[in-house]
Design a protein around this motif. Structure first.
Motif, mmCIF file in Angstrom:
data_model
loop_
_atom_site.group_PDB
_atom_site.id
_atom_site.type_symbol
_atom_site.label_atom_id
_atom_site.label_comp_id
_atom_site.label_asym_id
_atom_site.label_seq_id
_atom_site.Cartn_x
_atom_site.Cartn_y
_atom_site.Cartn_z
ATOM 1 N N HIS A 52 -1.286 59.960 4.182
ATOM 2 C CA HIS A 52 0.089 60.061 3.336
ATOM 3 C C HIS A 52 -0.586 60.676 1.947
ATOM 4 C CE1 HIS A 52 -1.576 56.415 1.573
ATOM 5 N NE2 HIS A 52 -0.635 56.507 0.837
ATOM 6 N N ASP A 96 8.377 59.788 5.500
ATOM 7 C CA ASP A 96 8.216 58.433 6.137
ATOM 8 C C ASP A 96 9.238 57.469 5.670
ATOM 9 O OD1 ASP A 96 7.678 55.860 7.144
ATOM 10 O OD2 ASP A 96 5.402 56.147 7.303
ATOM 11 N N ASP A 97 10.548 57.582 5.936
ATOM 12 C CA ASP A 97 11.330 56.596 5.228
ATOM 13 C C ASP A 97 11.006 55.124 5.126
ATOM 14 O OD1 ASP A 97 13.011 58.744 4.685
ATOM 15 O OD2 ASP A 97 13.663 58.459 6.830
ATOM 16 N N SER A 98 10.162 54.528 5.979
ATOM 17 C CA SER A 98 9.887 53.378 5.950
ATOM 18 C C SER A 98 9.083 52.778 4.911
ATOM 19 C CB SER A 98 9.375 52.676 7.308
ATOM 20 O OG SER A 98 8.056 53.409 7.592
ATOM 21 N N ASN A 99 8.006 53.695 4.771
ATOM 22 C CA ASN A 99 7.049 53.500 3.381
ATOM 23 C C ASN A 99 7.303 54.268 2.403
ATOM 24 O OD1 ASN A 99 5.305 51.780 5.016
ATOM 25 N ND2 ASN A 99 4.791 53.432 6.372
ATOM 26 N N GLU A 100 8.553 55.085 2.351
ATOM 27 C CA GLU A 100 8.862 56.041 1.229
ATOM 28 C C GLU A 100 7.695 56.969 0.727
ATOM 29 O OE1 GLU A 100 10.514 53.153 -1.651
ATOM 30 O OE2 GLU A 100 12.288 53.629 -0.599
#
Length: 371
Positions: A52, A96-100
């Motif tokens: 990321h 990655d919306d879940s981990n911003e």
């Protein structure tokens, strides 16, 4: 390949040609580089770092008027011109919306990682600053982690000099703030004896928690005495300490030994040895009058060998009145540990008023001084 090198090549081979072709008027009116969050900024990235926020990426800093006029068009140009991959590495990303966070392009959202901003806008959003002239309160609330993000990495080009000047301003704490932080880092060792006290009573968890806290405070002192910003994330503490000085590098093994030492009494003695080295460094630097370690105060019950209050007092005496009169002890990142606060300028900036606020509480009546 290191991310910082990749990003610099990406700027010169992809980003700058787009600028030259589409916006030649900005070619000598922008700065570019990579600073901020990320192991690649520090040069510590490896294969594990690439899941990321890693890849071909950079910042573009425009002048304020140019940001208002060109930011949207520039963003579109980079969106059209940035490739999916650059030299085999990610140059387009998905959210990655879940981990911003941004992850390498996975077929979902498809965005480039060229951040277009201006220096004033960047400083306001990331540091909570509305001027390049920092007040004492600004220095007290901006976490050292954020200052690392602004002063590490690399500027690839800066014909205007604005971002370079900002980084120079933030390069290290002002002398008075530095001494203030040193004073309150030392104050933690008033409680060193509590580790042995709780161990004698069979409260080993309490003893270990105290020792861990002492190790963290000793690490804080190591960074401060060597005038290096302390990372806010544990994962880079060892790497940063190892690069500071031979003394700091030696201290890594000593501090790790303290954490692993099964005997609490020995752990406290080893901590006192580390602190003695720091006192010597303090004296060698001639920061205050010469510090001779004194016997511990009476309520230490003989469970630590020395008191460190005289080094606190000497540092306090060296502070300007503005800092001596503060009612809140230490900087924000010396008493707040929450990442939710320390990562976001909109949160930690809210603490500035507490430093200037004066209490109207009086403890003058009978019994009022009871804690």
């Amino acid at each position: 390949m290191k991310g910082l090198d990749l990003s610099e090549e990406f700027y010169w081979e992809i980003v700058r040609p787009i600028l030259a072709c589409r916006f030649p008027q900005l070619l000598e009116k922008h700065a570019a580089g990579l600073i901020g969050y990320g192991s690649d900024v520090l040069g510590y990235d490896d294969d594990l770092s690439r899941d990321h926020e890693w890849g071909a990426r950079c910042y573009i800093w425009l002048l304020d008027p140019d940001y208002e006029e060109y930011a949207a068009c520039l963003n579109q140009a980079f969106d059209e011109g940035a490739p999916i991959l650059y030299k085999g590495y990610p140059a387009r990303f998905s959210v990655d919306d879940s981990n911003e966070v941004l992850v390498p392009y996975n077929g979902k959202t498809n965005i480039h990682h060229v951040a277009i901003t201006s220096v004033s806008r960047h400083m306001r959003i990331q540091l909570g600053l509305h001027t390049s002239q920092l007040s004492i309160y600004d220095w007290l609330v901006i976490p050292e982690q954020k200052l690392i993000e602004w002063t590490r990495g690399k500027i690839f080009t800066d014909p205007i000099g604005e971002i370079t000047e900002a980084r120079k301003t933030l390069s290290y704490l002002p002398e008075a703030v530095w001494r203030y932080k040193l004073k309150y880092a030392w104050s933690a060792f008033r409680l060193l004896y509590v580790a042995r006290l709780t161990d004698i009573r069979g409260e080993s968890l309490s003893a270990r928690l105290l020792i861990n806290r002492m190790v963290e405070k000793a690490i804080q002192l190591l960074f401060l005495y060597n005038k290096r910003y302390r990372p806010g994330t544990y994962k880079w503490i060892s790497k940063e300490l190892a690069q500071i000085s031979p003394l700091a590098n030696e201290s890594i093994e000593l501090l790790e030994g303290i954490l692993m030492e099964p005997c609490v009494t020995k752990a406290v003695e080893q901590m006192e040895s580390v602190l003695a080295r720091l006192v010597k460094q303090h004296n060698d630097m001639k920061l205050t009058e010469y510090i001779e370690l004194e016997p511990p105060i009476f309520y230490a019950r003989g469970l630590q060998s020395y008191s460190y209050i005289n080094i606190e007092n000497a540092l306090f005496s060296s502070l300007p009145k503005e800092l001596q009169h503060l009612e809140i002890p230490g900087s924000l990142d010396q008493f707040v540990t929450s990442e939710h606060i320390l990562v976001w300028a909109e949160h930690y900036s809210k603490f500035k008023p507490i430093y200037s606020a004066k209490s109207d509480m009086e403890r003058t009546g009978i019994g009022d001084r009871m804690v």
